[in-house]
Design a protein around this motif. Structure first.
Motif, mmCIF file in Angstrom:
data_model
loop_
_atom_site.group_PDB
_atom_site.id
_atom_site.type_symbol
_atom_site.label_atom_id
_atom_site.label_comp_id
_atom_site.label_asym_id
_atom_site.label_seq_id
_atom_site.Cartn_x
_atom_site.Cartn_y
_atom_site.Cartn_z
ATOM 1 N N MET A 1 0.848 -1.176 0.000
ATOM 2 C CA MET A 1 0.000 0.000 0.000
ATOM 3 C C MET A 1 0.895 1.240 0.000
ATOM 4 S SD MET A 1 -2.922 1.135 2.752
ATOM 5 C CE MET A 1 -3.961 -0.235 2.323
ATOM 6 N N GLU A 2 0.556 2.180 -0.861
ATOM 7 C CA GLU A 2 1.334 3.406 -0.945
ATOM 8 C C GLU A 2 1.121 4.244 0.307
ATOM 9 O OE1 GLU A 2 0.719 5.688 -4.441
ATOM 10 O OE2 GLU A 2 0.705 3.921 -5.736
ATOM 11 N N SER A 3 2.128 5.060 0.587
ATOM 12 C CA SER A 3 2.029 5.888 1.794
ATOM 13 C C SER A 3 0.870 6.875 1.711
ATOM 14 C CB SER A 3 3.340 6.627 2.047
ATOM 15 O OG SER A 3 3.626 7.513 0.982
ATOM 16 N N GLU A 7 -2.061 7.071 4.420
ATOM 17 C CA GLU A 7 -2.389 8.341 5.079
ATOM 18 C C GLU A 7 -3.867 8.679 4.902
ATOM 19 O OE1 GLU A 7 -1.735 11.451 7.539
ATOM 20 O OE2 GLU A 7 -0.358 9.830 7.070
ATOM 21 N N MET A 8 -4.424 8.409 3.735
ATOM 22 C CA MET A 8 -5.849 8.676 3.504
ATOM 23 C C MET A 8 -6.713 7.787 4.399
ATOM 24 S SD MET A 8 -5.906 9.220 -0.631
ATOM 25 C CE MET A 8 -7.660 9.003 -0.724
ATOM 26 N N GLU A 12 -9.291 9.055 7.368
ATOM 27 C CA GLU A 12 -10.690 8.637 7.394
ATOM 28 C C GLU A 12 -11.060 8.064 8.761
ATOM 29 O OE1 GLU A 12 -14.607 7.859 6.314
ATOM 30 O OE2 GLU A 12 -13.121 9.172 5.432
ATOM 31 N N ILE A 13 -10.172 7.244 9.306
ATOM 32 C CA ILE A 13 -10.425 6.680 10.641
ATOM 33 C C ILE A 13 -10.463 7.789 11.681
ATOM 34 C CG2 ILE A 13 -9.436 5.245 12.469
ATOM 35 C CD1 ILE A 13 -8.401 3.397 10.172
ATOM 36 N N ILE A 14 -9.533 8.712 11.601
ATOM 37 C CA ILE A 14 -9.491 9.832 12.554
ATOM 38 C C ILE A 14 -10.777 10.649 12.439
ATOM 39 C CG2 ILE A 14 -8.352 12.037 13.059
ATOM 40 C CD1 ILE A 14 -5.692 10.570 12.332
#
Length: 86
Positions: A1-3, A7-8, A12-14
């Protein structure tokens, strides 16, 4: 998985955590995170008792985005004061 993808997903979780207005759900999440970080070992990862279904969470997010509920910025500031590592 790309960084950037990672990060996205993090953001989304945050966002979902910030928009959550259930103290019980946040406490359960904190217990799981504490267990992952090695602070607690008695949390059961196999069968967490979740308060909401995915559909109910989507409804709550929609209400929040419609301006009904606690604004995410207010909630996040409260979380930052309570949990400075955020």
């Amino acid at each position: 998985m790309e960084s950037t993808e990672l990060e996205m997903e993090r953001m989304e979780i945050i966002r979902q955590v910030v928009e959550t207005d259930s103290r019980e759900l946040l406490q359960q999440l904190k217990e799981v995170v504490d267990a992952w970080r090695g602070k607690r070992e008695d949390v059961d990862f196999e069968s967490p008792s979740l308060q909401y279904t995915v559909e109910e969470l989507k409804q709550k997010i929609a209400l929040s985005e419609a301006g009904k509920g606690t604004p995410g910025s207010v909630f996040f500031e409260t979380m930052k004061r309570k949990y400075p590592f955020l």
